[in-house]
Design an enzyme around this catalytic site. Structure first.
Site, PDB file in Angstrom:
ATOM      1  N   ASP A  21       1.572   2.734   3.635  1.00  0.00           N
ATOM      2  CA  ASP A  21       0.562   3.804   3.397  1.00  0.00           C
ATOM      3  C   ASP A  21       1.574   5.115   3.213  1.00  0.00           C
ATOM      4  OD1 ASP A  21      -1.650   5.221   2.821  1.00  0.00           O
ATOM      5  OD2 ASP A  21      -2.406   5.382   4.886  1.00  0.00           O
ATOM      6  N   HIS A  45       1.551   5.294  -1.642  1.00  0.00           N
ATOM      7  CA  HIS A  45       1.147   6.485  -2.446  1.00  0.00           C
ATOM      8  C   HIS A  45       2.373   7.074  -3.199  1.00  0.00           C
ATOM      9  CE1 HIS A  45      -3.174   6.492  -1.037  1.00  0.00           C
ATOM     10  NE2 HIS A  45      -2.332   6.047   0.209  1.00  0.00           N
ATOM     11  N   LYS A  83      -9.615  -0.416  -5.396  1.00  0.00           N
ATOM     12  CA  LYS A  83      -9.462   0.296  -4.131  1.00  0.00           C
ATOM     13  C   LYS A  83     -10.824   1.029  -4.100  1.00  0.00           C
ATOM     14  CE  LYS A  83      -7.672   2.144  -0.348  1.00  0.00           C
ATOM     15  NZ  LYS A  83      -6.471   3.144  -0.520  1.00  0.00           N
ATOM     16  N   HIS A  88       0.894  -1.183   0.006  1.00  0.00           N
ATOM     17  CA  HIS A  88       0.136  -0.108  -0.067  1.00  0.00           C
ATOM     18  C   HIS A  88       0.773   1.261  -0.083  1.00  0.00           C
ATOM     19  CE1 HIS A  88      -3.866   2.297   1.527  1.00  0.00           C
ATOM     20  NE2 HIS A  88      -3.056   3.163   1.294  1.00  0.00           N
ATOM     21  N   HIS A 110     -10.683   1.352   1.957  1.00  0.00           N
ATOM     22  CA  HIS A 110     -10.265   2.319   3.081  1.00  0.00           C
ATOM     23  C   HIS A 110     -11.407   2.228   4.010  1.00  0.00           C
ATOM     24  CE1 HIS A 110      -8.693   6.133   4.356  1.00  0.00           C
ATOM     25  NE2 HIS A 110      -9.850   6.226   5.134  1.00  0.00           N
ATOM     26  N   HIS A 136      -4.451  -0.520   5.655  1.00  0.00           N
ATOM     27  CA  HIS A 136      -4.094   0.258   7.019  1.00  0.00           C
ATOM     28  C   HIS A 136      -4.983   0.162   8.204  1.00  0.00           C
ATOM     29  CE1 HIS A 136      -6.962   3.150   5.054  1.00  0.00           C
ATOM     30  NE2 HIS A 136      -5.966   3.484   4.325  1.00  0.00           N
TER      31      HIS A 136
HETATM   32 ZN   LIG Z   1      -3.401   4.946   1.568  1.00  0.00          ZN
END
Ligand SMILES: [Zn+2]
Length: 353
Positions: A248, A16, A101, A14, A138, A176
């Site tokens: 994350d 970004h 996602k 995970h 999420h 997460h």
């Molecule tokens: Zn994230």
């Protein structure tokens, strides 16, 4: 207590990586340390087509430094009514789309294109269930009447669990996971997986709020109580194959973190592995690190185990470590986990990015 461990090259399930100058600045931290990286699709605009995912993957690979080794970005599409289901099926069949996602609309950075309710996207989930592709979730309520520290539990109970009851064949990764409630849902439902971040393993909400409010620790879902953190550490160190590392890592410029409304996100691609190692070491569970950081994710996502290894040695680093970096556009980003990284030397990979 053991303080040296060799592990198969870890993966980050995970992350970004952003775009443009920020992508150029951060991709090396991930590419030099990890092999697979599950890249999140919350760009502007969000990645809702296979063509967009391919273009972004190519951009990531072009931006990765020459010494990135066997770095393999894998792409998640953004769950949205805009996704064309035939396009999705093609992307899955071609091996381009590794997952989809789900973001609740407005829950976090660039999530405005998300759905208001999980139930809005049932035909998309049918494709995922059909093809054995994971839905990454999420899990955080956006209901303003729900206390910020209860939002993960509220979402799990009111949105995700009912959907999973209705579609037991849908494979879900709770991203997460930040609370005991999240750990319990994963444990109660075979086939369900979860990523856990370095910062949720190593910090609790008093670190965030008790001694001067810390924008660098502000993320979504918010870092929760010490009791929750303890449950996350138990899950991560248990060897349970449902739990794997997802950093994350989510860089924001200091201008966005230290302004009147801090953006949510912790940049930990640089030192996240050392933070996890220190957490496991403190718990007397360093031997469980290979399962959490290297093996479990490969099994969850059906990829081969890596052939190369890295060694982590708990010996203080004798040089200064970077505490921030600056992009070519002049944006500064603070690095999470310097304290832990000072305690660990990582060999056989270029450890400090
Ligand atoms: Zn994230």
């Amino acid at each position: 207590m053991t303080s040296t461990i060799t592990i198969p090259r870890p993966d980050d399930w995970h992350v970004h990586l952003r775009d443009d100058a920020m992508l150029d600045a951060v991709v090396g931290y991930t590419a030099r340390r990890f092999r697979f990286a599950m890249v999140m699709p919350n760009l502007i605009p969000p990645l809702t087509s296979v063509a967009a995912a391919v273009a972004y993957r190519d951009k990531i690979l072009a931006s990765a430094p020459a010494d990135s080794g066997d770095f393999r970005p894998v792409m998640a599409l953004y769950a949205s009514p805009e996704v064309d289901l035939d396009d999705l099926r093609t992307g899955i069949a071609d091996g381009v789309v590794a997952a989809v996602k789900y973001y609740p609309a407005g829950a976090t950075t660039n999530s405005e294109a998300g759905a208001a309710s999980m139930r809005d996207l049932m035909p998309l989930y049918e494709v995922l269930a059909d093809t054995g592709t994971r839905l990454l979730v999420h899990a955080e309520s956006t209901d303003p009447t729900v206390d910020i520290f209860d939002r993960e539990a509220h979402f799990l109970e009111n949105q995700l669990a009912p959907l999973m009851d209705e579609m037991p064949e849908l494979l879900v990764t709770v991203e997460h996971v930040s609370t005991a409630a999240g750990v319990e849902l994963v444990r109660d439902r075979p086939g369900t997986a979860a990523t856990i971040t370095p910062h949720h393993l190593a910090r609790e909400r008093s670190d965030l709020l008790a001694d001067g409010m810390r924008p660098d620790l502000y993320c979504k879902p918010v870092i929760n109580s010490e009791a929750d953190r303890v449950r996350l550490v138990e899950a991560a160190t248990s060897g349970d194959p449902a739990f794997c590392l997802g950093t994350d890592s989510a860089p924001h410029p200091t201008t966005a973190k230290y302004g009147p409304k801090a953006k949510a996100g912790v940049f930990n691609a640089a030192y996240g592995l050392e933070v996890v190692a220190e957490t496991f070491h403190s718990h007397g569970s360093l031997d469980a690190l290979p399962a959490f950081a290297s093996h479990n994710g490969c099994a969850i996502y059906g990829v081969d185990a890596p052939s190369d290894h890295i060694t982590l040695v708990r010996e203080p680093v004798d040089s200064e470590l970077a505490t921030q970096f600056t992009t070519s556009a002049g944006d500064e980003v603070v690095l999470f986990g310097v304290e832990e990284a000072m305690q660990w030397t990582v060999r056989e990979a270029d450890p400090k990015g």
